[in-house]
Design a protein around this motif. Structure first.
Motif, PDB file in Angstrom:
ATOM      1  N   UNK A   1       0.670  -1.165  -0.091  1.00 53.81           N
ATOM      2  CA  UNK A   1       0.147  -0.008  -0.078  1.00 53.81           C
ATOM      3  C   UNK A   1       0.709   1.258  -0.069  1.00 53.81           C
ATOM      4  N   UNK A   2       2.274   1.529  -0.138  1.00 55.48           N
ATOM      5  CA  UNK A   2       3.346   3.020  -0.871  1.00 55.48           C
ATOM      6  C   UNK A   2       2.776   3.697  -1.682  1.00 55.48           C
ATOM      7  N   UNK A   3       2.170   4.801  -2.025  1.00 56.77           N
ATOM      8  CA  UNK A   3       1.564   5.186  -2.333  1.00 56.77           C
ATOM      9  C   UNK A   3       1.890   5.911  -3.437  1.00 56.77           C
ATOM     10  N   UNK A   4       1.793   6.614  -4.952  1.00 55.42           N
ATOM     11  CA  UNK A   4       2.514   7.761  -5.488  1.00 55.42           C
ATOM     12  C   UNK A   4       3.013   8.853  -4.267  1.00 55.42           C
ATOM     13  N   UNK A   5       2.696   9.608  -3.581  1.00 54.01           N
ATOM     14  CA  UNK A   5       2.657  10.415  -2.379  1.00 54.01           C
ATOM     15  C   UNK A   5       3.846  10.042  -1.289  1.00 54.01           C
ATOM     16  N   UNK A   6       4.573   9.137  -1.633  1.00 59.39           N
ATOM     17  CA  UNK A   6       5.229   8.647  -0.126  1.00 59.39           C
ATOM     18  C   UNK A   6       6.807   7.685  -1.262  1.00 59.39           C
TER      19      UNK A   6
ATOM     20  N   UNK B   1      11.109   8.748 -13.976  1.00 56.08           N
ATOM     21  CA  UNK B   1      10.575   8.888 -12.797  1.00 56.08           C
ATOM     22  C   UNK B   1      10.032  10.773 -12.567  1.00 56.08           C
ATOM     23  N   UNK B   2       9.040  10.376 -12.783  1.00 55.27           N
ATOM     24  CA  UNK B   2       8.891  12.341 -13.238  1.00 55.27           C
ATOM     25  C   UNK B   2       8.954  13.071 -11.816  1.00 55.27           C
ATOM     26  N   UNK B   3       8.589  12.321 -10.209  1.00 51.60           N
ATOM     27  CA  UNK B   3       8.541  12.627  -8.987  1.00 51.60           C
ATOM     28  C   UNK B   3      10.343  12.978  -8.066  1.00 51.60           C
TER      29      UNK B   3
END
Length: 518
Positions: free
Chosen positions: A47-52, A248-250
C-alpha cells in the motif's frame, strides 16, 4: 548561475553517490539501488502510494551513507571496516549472535594481543561504544538529509536505520509499527538483495523467514515470501536502475546550478568523513583549484568544472578501508594498490551523471602525474589537460598542509618547497603549480568568534576533535589540563547540538574552520 538548470537531479546525484556507498559496504555497485527496487516492488503490495514514493527513494539511497561517518571508529575496533560490513549481512545483528560476530572480528589484522584486548573490552562493556557508533551513523545521515533539504519524513526514517522490529536495536525500545514503513521495507530488501544475488531466490526467502519478527516486520516478510519469485524475477543484470530514476517524474527534476553546488558540497563533506584526517579536504581542494584555474585564465566553464571536480575527486575513497586511510606507518604494496584504485572508483561512480561529465573527467585526473607515475591510468605529458594539472597541484598542496596519520601538517612554506620539488622532478606542471601557489594568498586572520557563539579557544578545540583528537590529546596539543579540555568539549557540544567526532567535523567544515588553504 542561480536558477540556471544544473543538468543533474538530486535523485541522480544521490543514486550515483550510493554506488560509492556500495563500495564501503563491500558490495558490488548498485547494491543499494537494487535494494530500493526490491523494496519498491514490495511497497506496491503493502500500500505504499505515489505520495510516499519520492521520500522512499531518498530514504533508501541514503540509508547506508552514515557508514562513512563512523568508518574510523569501526576500523579502530574491527580493522578493515569494509570487510566487517560485508560479513555483517550474514548475521542477524542483535544479542549473542552480534556479540559473537564482533568478538570474532575485533582487532582484525592486528596482533594476537590487540585482538584479545579489544575482544575483552567489547564483552566487558557490552559493546556500548559500538552502539554509540550506530547512533552516530543515524544522526549523521539525518544531518545529510537536512542539508539537502529533504523532508522530515526522510530524516525521521533515516534515524531508525538500526532499529529492529523486536525493539532490540538502536535506539533501544523503538520497534514495531513505530519504525517508518519505508525503513521496514528497506531493512528487508537490503539483506534480501545480498542473499538473492549470491545464492538465489530460495536463500532470499530463507533469510527473510529466519529474521521474521526479530529484524523484519512479519507482514512485509509474509508478503515477500508469497511473491518472491515474481518480485525478484525482474532483477536482471540489464535492469537500468539509473534510467528508472531518470524517467520518474517525482525524481527527475534537475537542480538549479546553485543548489547543485550546495549538494556537491554535502557529498564532499561526507566523503571526507571517511578519515579523521581529511575533514574539509575536498572543499579546500575545490576552492584552491577553482581560484587557480581562474587565475590561470581558463574559461569560466572550465573553472566551474575544476571546482566541482575538486569536490568530487575523492568519492572513490569509499572503496578504501579506514584502517588503510588512517594507518600511521608505511603502506604495504597491497594497501597502496587499494589506495591507487580509488580514482578508478571515482570515475566509475561519476559516470552515471552525464550532467557532470566534464567535472567527472577532471576529477579522475587528480592523481595523474606528467611522468606517468600517477594513477589510475598512468597518463603522461600532453594527455593531461590544464584542468587536470591544476586539480592535481591543488590536491597535492591541500593534502600537504593537512595532517595525516603518518605525518604532521606541513607549513605553507614547506608545502611550497615540496610542490616546487615535484615540478623539478617532472611530476607536476610548472604553470599549474604557479597558479595554485598564486591562489593561496595570505592566511586569513584568526576569527574572533565562531559558529554558535563558540569562543576562539572553543573553535581551536572543535577543529582538534573534528580531526579525531581525544580529550587528553586536545589537552596536550593546547597545553591545558585534561579537565579544562573536557569542559571546552562539553560547552562545544551544548552550543552546537552535536555530540560526535563526525558531527564536529561537519560543523567545522560548514563554517570554514577547516578545509581552507593557507
Amino acid at each position: 548561475m542561480g536558477e540556471r538548470d544544473g543538468g543533474v537531479s538530486l535523485a541522480a546525484l544521490l543514486g550515483a553517490f550510493s554506488l560509492a556507498t556500495d563500495l564501503g559496504l563491500g558490495q558490488p555497485m548498485e547494491h543499494v539501488l537494487r535494494s530500493w527496487w526490491i523494496a519498491s516492488r514490495l511497497g506496491e503490495r503493502v500500500g505504499l502510494d505515489d505520495s510516499e514514493r519520492a521520500d522512499f527513494y531518498y530514504t533508501a539511497v541514503l540509508s547506508w551513507v552514515g557508514c562513512v561517518a563512523d568508518a574510523p571508529e569501526v576500523s579502530a575496533w574491527f580493522g578493515d571496516d569494509i570487510a566487517f560490513r560485508a560479513d555483517s549481512f550474514g548475521v542477524d545483528f542483535a544479542g549473542l549472535p552480534a556479540m559473537a560476530f564482533m568478538v570474532r572480528h575485533a582487532g582484525a589484522g592486528g596482533s594476537a594481543w590487540q585482538r584479545l584486548r579489544l575482544a575483552t573490552t567489547l564483552v566487558a562493556t557490552g559493546a556500548t561504544d559500538v552502539e554509540h557508533g550506530l547512533a552516530s551513523h543515524c544522526v549523521s545521515t539525518a544531518m545529510m538529509a537536512d542539508r539537502l533539504g529533504l523532508s522530515a519524513g526522510v530524516r525521521d526514517g533515516l534515524r531508525q536505520f538500526f532499529c529492529r522490529w523486536d525493539g532490540s536495536g538502536v535506539p533501544d525500545g523503538v520497534g514495531g509499527d513505530r519504525i517508518a514503513r519505508s525503513m521496514r521495507l528497506f531493512h528487508l530488501a537490503d539483506v534480501v538483495e545480498v542473499f538473492h544475488r549470491t545464492a538465489g531466490v530460495d536463500a532470499a526467502v530463507e533469510v527473510a523467514r529466519a529474521r521474521r519478527g526479530s529484524k523484519f516486520d512479519p507482514v512485509i516478510v509474509d508478503v515477500f515470501c508469497a511473491a518472491a519469485p515474481e518480485v525478484l524475477a525482474g532483477l536482471t543484470d540489464d535492469l537500468d536502475l539509473g534510467g528508472l530514476v531518470a524517467d520518474d517524474p517525482l525524481l527527475a527534476t534537475p537542480l538549479a546550478d546553485d543548489r547543485l553546488d550546495e549538494a556537491l558540497e554535502v557529498v564532499a563533506d561526507f566523503t571526507d568523513l571517511r578519515s579523521t584526517f581529511r575533514a574539509g579536504h575536498s572543499r579546500g581542494v575545490a576552492r584552491l583549484a577553482g581560484d587557480a584555474a581562474s587565475g590561470a585564465g581558463l574559461p569560466d566553464g572550465d573553472v566551474l568544472a575544476v571546482r566541482r571536480a575538486g569536490l568530487l575527486h575523492d568519492v572513490g575513497l569509499h572503496g578504501v578501508p579506514g584502517s588503510i586511510l588512517d594507518k600511521p606507518g608505511p603502506l604495504t604494496p597491497t594497501e597502496s594498490e587499494r589506495v591507487r584504485a580509488h580514482s578508478y572508483y571515482t570515475e566509475r561512480t561519476l559516470a552515471r551523471l552525464p550532467g557532470l561529465s566534464r567535472a567527472a573527467e577532471i576529477a579522475s585526473l587528480a592523481h595523474e602525474r606528467l611522468d606517468g607515475s600517477g594513477y589510475h591510468r598512468g597518463l603522461t605529458g600532453a594527455a593531461l589537460p590544464m584542468t587536470g594539472r591544476v586539480l592535481a597541484a591543488a590536491d597535492a598542496f591541500q593534502a600537504m598542509i593537512e595532517p595525516r596519520a603518518h605525518r604532521p601538517a606541513l607549513s605553507v612554506k614547506e608545502a611550497t618547497a615540496a610542490l616546487r620539488r615535484e615540478v623539478g622532478a617532472g611530476r607536476l606542471a610548472a604553470d599549474a603549480v604557479d597558479a595554485v601557489l598564486s591562489a593561496t594568498g595570505v592566511a586569513p586572520p584568526r576569527r574572533r568568534s565562531g559558529p554558535a557563539g563558540l569562543t576562539p579557544r572553543e573553535v581551536e578545540v572543535l577543529v582538534l576533535i573534528a580531526r579525531g583528537a581525544l580529550t587528553k590529546q586536545v589537552a596536550r596539543e593546547l597545553g591545558i589540563t585534561q579537565k579544562t579540555a573536557g569542559t571546552h568539549i562539553e560547552r562545544i557540544y551544548a552550543k552546537t547540538g552535536i555530540s560526535t567526532r563526525s558531527g564536529a567535523a561537519l560543523v567545522a567544515v560548514q563554517h570554514g574552520l577547516i578545509g581552507a588553504s593557507g
